[in-house]
Design an enzyme around this catalytic site. Structure first.
Site, PDB file in Angstrom:
ATOM      1  CG  LEU A 106      -1.773  -1.217   1.568  1.00 39.47           C
ATOM      2  CD1 LEU A 106      -2.488  -0.986   2.797  1.00 39.47           C
ATOM      3  CD2 LEU A 106      -2.604  -1.508   0.362  1.00 39.47           C
ATOM      4  CE1 TYR A 157       0.102   7.904  -7.052  1.00 39.48           C
ATOM      5  CE2 TYR A 157      -1.770   8.333  -8.212  1.00 39.48           C
ATOM      6  CZ  TYR A 157      -0.873   7.933  -7.434  1.00 39.48           C
ATOM      7  OH  TYR A 157      -1.687   7.014  -6.481  1.00 39.48           O
ATOM      8  CB  VAL A 336     -49.014  15.024  34.430  1.00 36.74           C
ATOM      9  CG1 VAL A 336     -49.059  15.940  33.079  1.00 36.74           C
ATOM     10  CG2 VAL A 336     -48.881  16.092  35.523  1.00 36.74           C
TER      11      VAL A 336
END
Length: 424
Positions: A106, A157, A336
């Site tokens: 890599l 590249y 409530v």
């Protein structure tokens, strides 16, 4: 027929000793008898060793993709992992390659300050790896190379990546050597670097920090792969039979224009305050959501909610989307009652998670009242059908905590909410 030692890897054991086989002495039958491991067909020339014995070398392990791959490999506990470091000498790298059963190559230079690094890193490092694999004749090996779609481009590249591919192709036909080249498009995901790996990384970093972004070519079509899909593909290949094809792909390839990419990331950013969740069934949205969140500053992971408080308790919205409606949370004080309304089409679901309550229904065209006692000792999901006026009363001694889900986002212009007491 010659006997082979699994310890010496395919080196024949002389018959001069009169030894016939391990099973002759111990009754042991085979590796598969003990582990369930089965060898790949001898037709491939590949004689694998169990995964727990495989040594895997990763070059570029400290890079974006390398860190994600290393994490996935390490958590399995199945492999011996070795990293190639930038400081490694040529001999050190060559020795690591020779010892490895699998090499993930890599390492690479894509934006070096010195253009000569394209040749030094992308080509010469690859040459060292290829030569070491060619010289290692004692065992099978796999080489998985992270190339780029730029290998087809006419730039320094791309030219260096294509030269590296050519070197790798030269060992593709050697027995017991399997090479796989992945020409990856833009890769994005957690731990990518802004202004380096991809536009996704740059956009996520800047938008998360309120910094401006530049969209130089709004209609440019982006082709991308998510790093988790890259890692998943390689893990599947690692566990499978070596393939004969040299060039491989990662799927799915995700596509959108540069302008649309920025819009998607901005919408994900805005969700933190609007609470509107994008369509996460869309693979690109799902991957961008994870990537954006990975770029959040560590001191900005929490946001205050918009709390609505009155004499009954408090309530706030948790999340909402046109795809799934909305979720909100409330507390209700003892004695409530909340609700006392009905809907024509809207569906709700109540889930009491703390306290004790009583949910009441009355169908609008009848007078019958239905009651569902609920408590945190038996947490239930209670569906509220349309056409039933309904309420929930806190019948416990402490505050009641309830999660509510509605199948649509509340629209004050079309509220579909009509007040009607359940009990007359």
């Amino acid at each position: 027929m010659e006997a082979y030692s699994t310890f010496d890897r395919w080196k024949p054991i002389p018959h001069l000793t009169g030894w016939k086989s391990i099973s002759h002495l111990t009754g042991w039958k085979s590796i598969s008898h003990l582990t369930g491991w089965k060898p790949i067909s001898l037709l491939t020339g590949w004689k694998p060793i169990p995964l727990s014995m495989q040594q895997i070398l990763i070059t570029g392990a400290n890079g974006f993709i390398g860190r994600n791959l290393d994490l996935a490999l390490r958590r399995t506990g199945e492999f011996q992992l070795v990293h190639s470091l930038r400081s490694d000498s040529t001999d050190a790298l060559r020795n690591k390659v020779r010892d490895a059963d699998v090499v993930f190559h890599l390492a690479g230079a894509n934006r070096p300050q010195d253009p000569s690094d394209f040749q030094k890193v992308n080509v010469e490092v690859t040459r060292t790896i290829v030569d070491a694999i060619r010289e290692c004749t004692t065992k099978p090996q796999r080489l998985i190379y992270s190339s780029s779609i730029q290998a087809l481009a006419d730039n320094p590249y791309g030219q260096s990546k294509r030269q590296a591919e050519t070197l790798i192709e030269s060992i593709a036909g050697i027995e017991n050597k399997f090479v796989h080249i992945y020409r990856l498009p833009n890769v994005f995901g957690k731990w990518s670097r802004p202004e380096y790996n991809s536009a996704v990384a740059t956009f996520c970093y800047n938008i998360a920090r309120g910094l401006p972004i530049t969209i130089s070519a709004p209609e440019r079509l982006m082709e991308m792969v998510y790093v988790d899909d890259v890692v998943r593909t390689w893990m599947e290949q690692l566990r499978g039979t070596p393939r004969s094809d040299v060039y491989c792909e990662v799927n799915p390839v995700l596509r959108c224009t540069l302008a649309n990419l920025a819009e998607r990331i901005q919408a994900i950013h805005d969700m933190r305050t609007s609470l509107h969740v994008p369509d996460l069934s869309d693979r690109l949205n799902h991957a961008l959501h994870a990537t954006y969140t990975s770029f959040l500053p560590e001191n900005d992971l929490a946001r205050s909610v918009q709390l609505r408080t009155d004499e009954r308790g408090w309530l706030f919205e948790l999340t909402k989307s046109p795809a799934f409606g909305q979720v909100f949370v409330s507390t209700t004080k003892p004695g409530v009652t909340r609700g006392n309304h009905y809907h024509d089409s809207k569906i709700e679901r109540f889930c009491l998670v703390q306290g004790k309550g009583l949910i009441r229904f009355r169908k609008m065209d009848t007078g019958e009242v239905i009651e569902y006692p609920v408590s945190d000792s038996n947490i239930q999901l209670v569906d509220i059908p349309p056409g039933y006026t309904h309420s929930i009363e806190n019948v416990g001694a402490s505050d009641m905590l309830v999660l509510f889900w509605a199948n649509e986002i509340f629209d004050p212009n079309v509220p579909d909410t009509y007040f009607e007491k359940v009990l007359h």
